[in-house]
Design an enzyme around this catalytic site. Structure first.
Site, PDB file in Angstrom:
ATOM      1  CG  ASP A 297      -2.356   0.652   0.968  1.00 20.14           C
ATOM      2  OD1 ASP A 297      -2.012   1.703   0.575  1.00 20.14           O
ATOM      3  OD2 ASP A 297      -3.429   0.263   0.961  1.00 20.14           O
ATOM      4  CG  HIS A 331      -1.509   1.391  -3.196  1.00 20.76           C
ATOM      5  ND1 HIS A 331      -2.738   1.147  -2.425  1.00 20.76           N
ATOM      6  CD2 HIS A 331      -1.147   0.408  -3.809  1.00 20.76           C
ATOM      7  CE1 HIS A 331      -3.050  -0.095  -2.498  1.00 20.76           C
ATOM      8  NE2 HIS A 331      -2.158  -0.563  -3.595  1.00 20.76           N
TER       9      HIS A 331
END
Length: 549
Positions: A297, A331
């Site tokens: 992430d 991300h």
């Protein structure tokens, strides 16, 4: 108006270049910009072997290691030594004046036996919540550290759900064979029925008045812990360690002061759900340097609480520096948000490299968050093979507005304490080789993103610049090498936007597209417009008077 705009621009430039000079000066003497107090420890060493620990990968060493930590703390502090070997353990709680030193060739492996982790009141994604006890935790401790060249493994695979499309067929079959359950259409694997039930529960784990931990026992598996949570601690050092395979977020300092993260390697599978690298939440005086992140992430992330709870806490993350770091899969390389309701300010990011991240510099929020993010400085950033945007400011993190004929269908809402604010960003010297879009700015009609200064950018991208619902935005010395050239730059409902010394592909179809009736005071200077077949088009109510050359 033109004169006011000019002076505002010059004032922003002056402030920006003062900061750049400070960055250059500090780089030359290799000193941090932000002052952070460092912990110090007695040389007394407490070897976990002396407390009955065994490195056989079978016996749980939870009591032995915690006993060593307690003894070290009671004797005035020092070093708790985890020597080389394979050490299986349950949750460990760090105490004041203790340096937990994980030696080279040591693997500190946290058990997959979830019964070893109690449900405790904590905080997750900016809200008070019951979670399984973190493998590594500290609360209110001072002068603490985790150091060494060893590996700390959170055994996250035992905790996480996995999406079928993120694995090869061989990996998927192996996962199914390990146990757990698969949903009806075989798109998702869950560690247990308990986990599946939790995933279908609204606001799972969020603390509600009148409920205790026992009320959440039926979804315990779903309430994954962060690997490391230090809460309200002072003078904290994480150095040299590899932290990997976290059940949820990896490193989560919360409301801490004087935090140093140096030479760490944070590693999670790329498909790890919520597998953030480090989330610095409501902390002050922070230095993250010479560290590497390769995670599932966001890589390096700043937070400060969510919605009303974050505003009630009222603790911005502030006085933070990130330097000489590398982020691979993530991300976002460096991220602020989306849970930033307590605000963030006075943050410096420089001399970093992002390779293969979804987004490079990522600033995200949404209506309902509130909070002010301001005085953010980024310089000397290298990016390669970025999936979506190199630089992104977005106030629609909760969902995109609908589109009609290529125009966002936005709704203006009243400004309240829940309206977020992004302002005063200074970004200089960013080189990106390969990205879908160079720069994306999207504010709210009731609260524009404002005073964004971007200078000395070189962007090899599929698409150029999008600037929506923004004010006082300044681009200077920007080189755009784009595949799409109609338009190179898109501006929607924005005002006082300066494009100074912009270079772009020869024979571009349209350099500048202006849209929306609120677009005005757009300046285009020191730019060769002869390279474009058409300099500007006006759409959706934008007037020709909006462009000032």
């Amino acid at each position: 108006m033109k004169l006011i705009s000019y002076f505002l621009h010059r004032q922003a430039q002056l402030k920006f270049w003062i900061i750049v000079c400070v960055l250059i000066a500090n780089k030359c003497i290799a000193q941090p910009i932000v002052s952070v107090q460092q912990p110090s420890f007695k040389t007394d060493t407490f070897n976990i072997l002396s407390y009955g620990a065994k490195a056989d990968g079978l016996i749980l060493n939870t009591k032995s290691i915690n006993d060593a930590i307690t003894a070290c703390n009671k004797n005035g502090g020092g070093v708790v030594l985890v020597p080389k070997g394979f050490w299986l353990t349950g949750p460990l709680v760090l105490l004041s004046n203790v340096n937990l030193h994980v030696a080279k060739d040591a693997l500190l492996q946290f058990t997959s036996d979830k019964d070893q982790y109690e449900l405790v009141a904590g905080n997750y994604e900016g809200l008070p919540a019951y979670r399984n006890q973190s493998p590594l935790s500290a609360n209110g401790a001072e002068n603490i550290a985790i150091t060494g060249e060893g590996i700390v493994d959170g055994n996250g695979g035992a905790w996480r759900a996995v999406n079928h499309k993120k694995l090869s067929e061989m990996e998927w079959k192996k996962l199914i064979a390990s146990g757990g359950i698969v949903n009806a259409d075989s798109t998702q694997w869950y560690p247990s029925k308990n986990y599946l039930q939790g995933s279908q529960t609204k606001n799972a784990g969020v603390i509600v008045s009148g409920k205790t931990a026992a009320d959440y026992a039926d979804i315990k598996d779903f309430l994954r812990p962060n690997l490391l949570v230090f809460t309200k601690c002072k003078k904290v050092l994480l150095e040299g360690i590899t932290f990997q395979n976290s059940p949820a977020w990896c490193l989560h300092p919360l409301m801490c002061e004087d935090l140093t993260v140096r030479n760490v390697y944070v590693k999670n599978p790329w498909y790890a759900q919520n597998g953030d690298g480090i989330d610095v939440e409501s902390c002050s005086n922070v230095l993250i340097e010479s560290s590497t992140f390769d995670v599932g992430d966001d890589g390096i992330c700043v937070k400060s609480g969510r919605d009303e709870e974050g505003r009630k806490r009222g603790m911005p993350t502030k006085n933070m520096e990130v330097r000489n770091c590398v982020v691979y899969h993530a991300h976002g390389g460096f991220v602020i948000g989306s849970e930033m309701s307590g605000g963030a300010k006075d943050i410096y990011v420089h001399d970093c490299t992002f390779i293969g991240t979804d987004i490079g510099l990522r600033f995200k929020t949404t209506r309902g968050r509130g909070g002010v993010v301001e005085n953010i400085y980024a310089s000397n950033i290298n990016m390669k093979d970025i999936v979506n945007q190199a630089i992104l400011f977005d106030m629609y993190y909760a969902g995109d507005p609908s589109m009609k004929d290529g125009i966002p269908q936005v709704e203006t809402k009243p400004v309240t304490a829940a309206t977020p604010v992004f302002k005063d960003f200074y970004i200089d010297n960013v080189v990106c080789n390969g990205v879908s879009k160079a720069v994306f700015i999207r504010g709210l009609p009731e609260m524009h993103i404002s005073n964004i200064n971007l200078t000395n950018l070189v962007m090899q991208a599929d698409k150029g610049i999008d600037c929506n619902e923004a004010s006082n935005i300044h681009f200077k010395n920007v080189q755009l090498v784009t595949k799409e050239t109609s338009p190179v730059i898109n501006v929607f409902n924005s005002d006082t936007v300066l494009f100074d010394s912009i270079s772009y592909n020869n024979n571009a179809a349209v350099l500048l597209k202006l849209s929306g009736g609120k677009t005005k005071n757009i300046h285009l200077i020191n730019t060769d417009t002869n390279n474009a077949q058409k300099t500007v088009t006006f759409n959706a109510g934008a007037k020709e008077s909006a462009l000032i050359k």
